[in-house]
Design a protein around this motif. Sequence first.
Motif, PDB file in Angstrom:
ATOM      1  N   ARG A 126      -4.141   1.478   9.677  1.00 44.04           N
ATOM      2  CA  ARG A 126      -5.030   2.480  10.284  1.00 44.04           C
ATOM      3  C   ARG A 126      -4.063   3.554  10.754  1.00 44.04           C
ATOM      4  NH1 ARG A 126     -10.134   1.311  11.633  1.00 44.04           N
ATOM      5  NH2 ARG A 126     -10.185   3.442  12.340  1.00 44.04           N
ATOM      6  N   HIS A 127      -3.218   3.336  11.288  1.00 45.04           N
ATOM      7  CA  HIS A 127      -2.324   4.451  11.834  1.00 45.04           C
ATOM      8  C   HIS A 127      -1.065   5.156  11.197  1.00 45.04           C
ATOM      9  CE1 HIS A 127      -4.696   3.680  15.325  1.00 45.04           C
ATOM     10  NE2 HIS A 127      -4.071   2.975  15.989  1.00 45.04           N
ATOM     11  N   ILE A 128      -0.399   4.134  10.666  1.00 52.61           N
ATOM     12  CA  ILE A 128       0.837   4.678  10.036  1.00 52.61           C
ATOM     13  C   ILE A 128       0.587   4.874   8.316  1.00 52.61           C
ATOM     14  CG2 ILE A 128       3.249   4.143   9.192  1.00 52.61           C
ATOM     15  CD1 ILE A 128       2.815   4.103  12.317  1.00 52.61           C
ATOM     16  N   LEU A 129      -0.237   4.130   7.697  1.00 54.20           N
ATOM     17  CA  LEU A 129      -0.391   4.440   6.225  1.00 54.20           C
ATOM     18  C   LEU A 129      -1.328   5.612   6.462  1.00 54.20           C
ATOM     19  CD1 LEU A 129       0.149   3.407   3.476  1.00 54.20           C
ATOM     20  CD2 LEU A 129      -2.041   2.285   3.494  1.00 54.20           C
ATOM     21  N   ASP A 130      -2.443   5.651   7.232  1.00 52.51           N
ATOM     22  CA  ASP A 130      -3.136   6.855   7.242  1.00 52.51           C
ATOM     23  C   ASP A 130      -2.390   8.192   7.349  1.00 52.51           C
ATOM     24  OD1 ASP A 130      -5.602   5.809   6.443  1.00 52.51           O
ATOM     25  OD2 ASP A 130      -6.763   6.376   8.377  1.00 52.51           O
ATOM     26  N   SER A 131      -1.478   7.900   8.453  1.00 49.92           N
ATOM     27  CA  SER A 131      -0.800   9.375   8.836  1.00 49.92           C
ATOM     28  C   SER A 131       0.331   9.662   7.566  1.00 49.92           C
ATOM     29  CB  SER A 131       0.274   8.803   9.730  1.00 49.92           C
ATOM     30  OG  SER A 131      -0.609   8.669  11.110  1.00 49.92           O
ATOM     31  N   THR A 188     -10.795  16.716  -1.297  1.00 51.08           N
ATOM     32  CA  THR A 188     -10.613  15.696  -0.588  1.00 51.08           C
ATOM     33  C   THR A 188      -9.878  14.410  -1.172  1.00 51.08           C
ATOM     34  OG1 THR A 188     -12.706  14.621  -1.229  1.00 51.08           O
ATOM     35  CG2 THR A 188     -12.799  16.158   0.882  1.00 51.08           C
ATOM     36  N   ILE A 189      -9.037  13.469  -0.247  1.00 50.08           N
ATOM     37  CA  ILE A 189      -8.317  12.459  -0.829  1.00 50.08           C
ATOM     38  C   ILE A 189      -9.055  11.285  -0.153  1.00 50.08           C
ATOM     39  CG2 ILE A 189      -6.204  11.286  -1.203  1.00 50.08           C
ATOM     40  CD1 ILE A 189      -5.163  14.197  -0.802  1.00 50.08           C
ATOM     41  N   ARG A 190      -9.567  10.262  -0.893  1.00 46.73           N
ATOM     42  CA  ARG A 190      -9.750   8.962  -0.399  1.00 46.73           C
ATOM     43  C   ARG A 190      -8.841   7.867  -0.322  1.00 46.73           C
ATOM     44  NH1 ARG A 190     -13.008   6.863   3.339  1.00 46.73           N
ATOM     45  NH2 ARG A 190     -13.296   4.795   3.083  1.00 46.73           N
ATOM     46  N   THR A 191      -8.411   7.567   1.033  1.00 47.00           N
ATOM     47  CA  THR A 191      -7.462   6.443   1.033  1.00 47.00           C
ATOM     48  C   THR A 191      -7.855   5.093   1.341  1.00 47.00           C
ATOM     49  OG1 THR A 191      -7.306   6.640   3.483  1.00 47.00           O
ATOM     50  CG2 THR A 191      -5.895   8.218   2.439  1.00 47.00           C
ATOM     51  N   GLU A 192      -7.305   4.097   1.393  1.00 47.91           N
ATOM     52  CA  GLU A 192      -7.687   2.830   1.854  1.00 47.91           C
ATOM     53  C   GLU A 192      -8.778   2.717   3.000  1.00 47.91           C
ATOM     54  OE1 GLU A 192      -5.178  -0.328   1.382  1.00 47.91           O
ATOM     55  OE2 GLU A 192      -4.162   0.498  -0.434  1.00 47.91           O
ATOM     56  N   THR A 193      -8.414   3.677   4.191  1.00 47.16           N
ATOM     57  CA  THR A 193      -9.273   3.502   5.414  1.00 47.16           C
ATOM     58  C   THR A 193     -10.061   4.895   5.998  1.00 47.16           C
ATOM     59  OG1 THR A 193      -7.150   3.591   6.536  1.00 47.16           O
ATOM     60  CG2 THR A 193      -7.891   1.462   6.106  1.00 47.16           C
ATOM     61  N   SER A 194      -9.732   5.864   5.097  1.00 45.86           N
ATOM     62  CA  SER A 194     -10.234   7.128   5.478  1.00 45.86           C
ATOM     63  C   SER A 194     -10.357   8.272   4.566  1.00 45.86           C
ATOM     64  CB  SER A 194      -9.190   7.942   6.649  1.00 45.86           C
ATOM     65  OG  SER A 194      -7.904   7.965   5.836  1.00 45.86           O
ATOM     66  N   GLY A 247     -13.692  10.059   8.631  1.00 46.72           N
ATOM     67  CA  GLY A 247     -14.139   8.689   8.157  1.00 46.72           C
ATOM     68  C   GLY A 247     -15.091   8.613   7.031  1.00 46.72           C
ATOM     69  N   GLU A 248     -15.830   7.756   6.750  1.00 44.49           N
ATOM     70  CA  GLU A 248     -16.876   7.732   5.671  1.00 44.49           C
ATOM     71  C   GLU A 248     -17.624   9.073   5.766  1.00 44.49           C
ATOM     72  OE1 GLU A 248     -19.033   4.069   6.206  1.00 44.49           O
ATOM     73  OE2 GLU A 248     -17.300   2.807   5.750  1.00 44.49           O
ATOM     74  N   ARG A 249     -18.200   9.873   6.672  1.00 42.35           N
ATOM     75  CA  ARG A 249     -19.146  10.677   6.634  1.00 42.35           C
ATOM     76  C   ARG A 249     -18.545  12.207   6.378  1.00 42.35           C
ATOM     77  NH1 ARG A 249     -23.638   9.271  11.383  1.00 42.35           N
ATOM     78  NH2 ARG A 249     -24.269   7.236  10.628  1.00 42.35           N
ATOM     79  N   ALA A 259       0.800  -1.269  -0.158  1.00 44.04           N
ATOM     80  CA  ALA A 259      -0.059  -0.073   0.145  1.00 44.04           C
ATOM     81  C   ALA A 259       1.074   1.234   0.068  1.00 44.04           C
ATOM     82  CB  ALA A 259      -0.895  -0.098   1.297  1.00 44.04           C
ATOM     83  N   ALA A 260       1.898   1.199   0.908  1.00 46.11           N
ATOM     84  CA  ALA A 260       2.979   2.416   0.789  1.00 46.11           C
ATOM     85  C   ALA A 260       3.425   2.506  -0.587  1.00 46.11           C
ATOM     86  CB  ALA A 260       4.002   2.206   1.785  1.00 46.11           C
ATOM     87  N   GLU A 261       3.552   1.568  -1.400  1.00 42.95           N
ATOM     88  CA  GLU A 261       4.385   1.612  -2.596  1.00 42.95           C
ATOM     89  C   GLU A 261       3.268   2.257  -3.535  1.00 42.95           C
ATOM     90  OE1 GLU A 261       6.864  -1.258  -5.772  1.00 42.95           O
ATOM     91  OE2 GLU A 261       5.822  -2.136  -3.931  1.00 42.95           O
ATOM     92  N   ARG A 262       2.046   1.887  -3.381  1.00 41.42           N
ATOM     93  CA  ARG A 262       1.137   2.202  -4.160  1.00 41.42           C
ATOM     94  C   ARG A 262       1.229   3.921  -4.278  1.00 41.42           C
ATOM     95  NH1 ARG A 262      -1.652  -2.448  -2.896  1.00 41.42           N
ATOM     96  NH2 ARG A 262      -2.768  -1.427  -1.293  1.00 41.42           N
ATOM     97  N   LEU A 263       1.189   4.366  -2.941  1.00 42.43           N
ATOM     98  CA  LEU A 263       1.219   5.739  -2.597  1.00 42.43           C
ATOM     99  C   LEU A 263       2.581   6.518  -2.941  1.00 42.43           C
ATOM    100  CD1 LEU A 263      -0.658   5.946   0.756  1.00 42.43           C
ATOM    101  CD2 LEU A 263      -1.583   6.571  -1.258  1.00 42.43           C
TER     102      LEU A 263
END
Length: 250
Positions: free
Chosen positions: A61-66, A207-213, A183-185, A17-21
């Motif tokens: 949820r923590h590292i990739l989102d950050s 806005t930027i949609r990530t895999e979890t946020s 989040g989703e909202r 996932a990090a590589e994709r980003l």
Amino acid sequence: MTDAPSPLAPPAEFLHAAERLNIAFDPGDLDRLGQYLAMLLDTNTRFNLTAVTDEVTAWTRHILDSLAILPIIRSIDATTVLDVGSGGGLPGIPLAIVCPDLQVTLLEATGKKVSFLQSVIDALALPNVRVVNDRAETAAHDRNTHRATYDVVTARAVGRLAVLLEITVPFAREQGYVVAIKGERAGEEVDEAKAALHLLHAQVTHTIRTETSTIVVIEKTRKTPRTYPRRPGEPKRAPLGIGAKAKDGA
């Protein structure tokens, strides 16, 4: 004194996932990120820092989102970041680990969390990070140190957008940015926050949609009216433009 927990190894799905980003890691980055996560989850067994307790999920949820914020930081050549309501250090600490030239300030009001953040700074030897023990509503009126100072202001799990805008926008310099991990909202919250954005002289750029946020990017277009933020607790009790009238104190 207890021994520090062993670093957590990054799972393959996180690395992909990090590589994709297009996120590249320098030697030692992943080890320090793993050490930070291990400290976070270990301390979480004694007092609440995160609802995520699974190691694999924590990497995403923590590292990739950050780290998903990195393209924004790089696009404006940001050198200073303020993490409001830092809690367990997200997203501030992961950003500081992979960007040693970035000066990161962690703003946190709860003493136990401040102590944890300082222990991470010391254990990982992060000279580019400082922690400030204060409420955002108070610190944002400090014109000598914090107000209108930062290139980027981040917030994660701090509350509805209409609330967190009042306690984040005043910290950003003019043409600086607030980056909120939501989040989703997120779309609903942006609509709800239209009055707050107007009163605070800010606008959502994208806005930027990530895999979890969903990351909401807000630009501060001009000086924040001096009356904001209001007294501690007031932004949460009566969010701007929602069930209460607010004056533009420009």
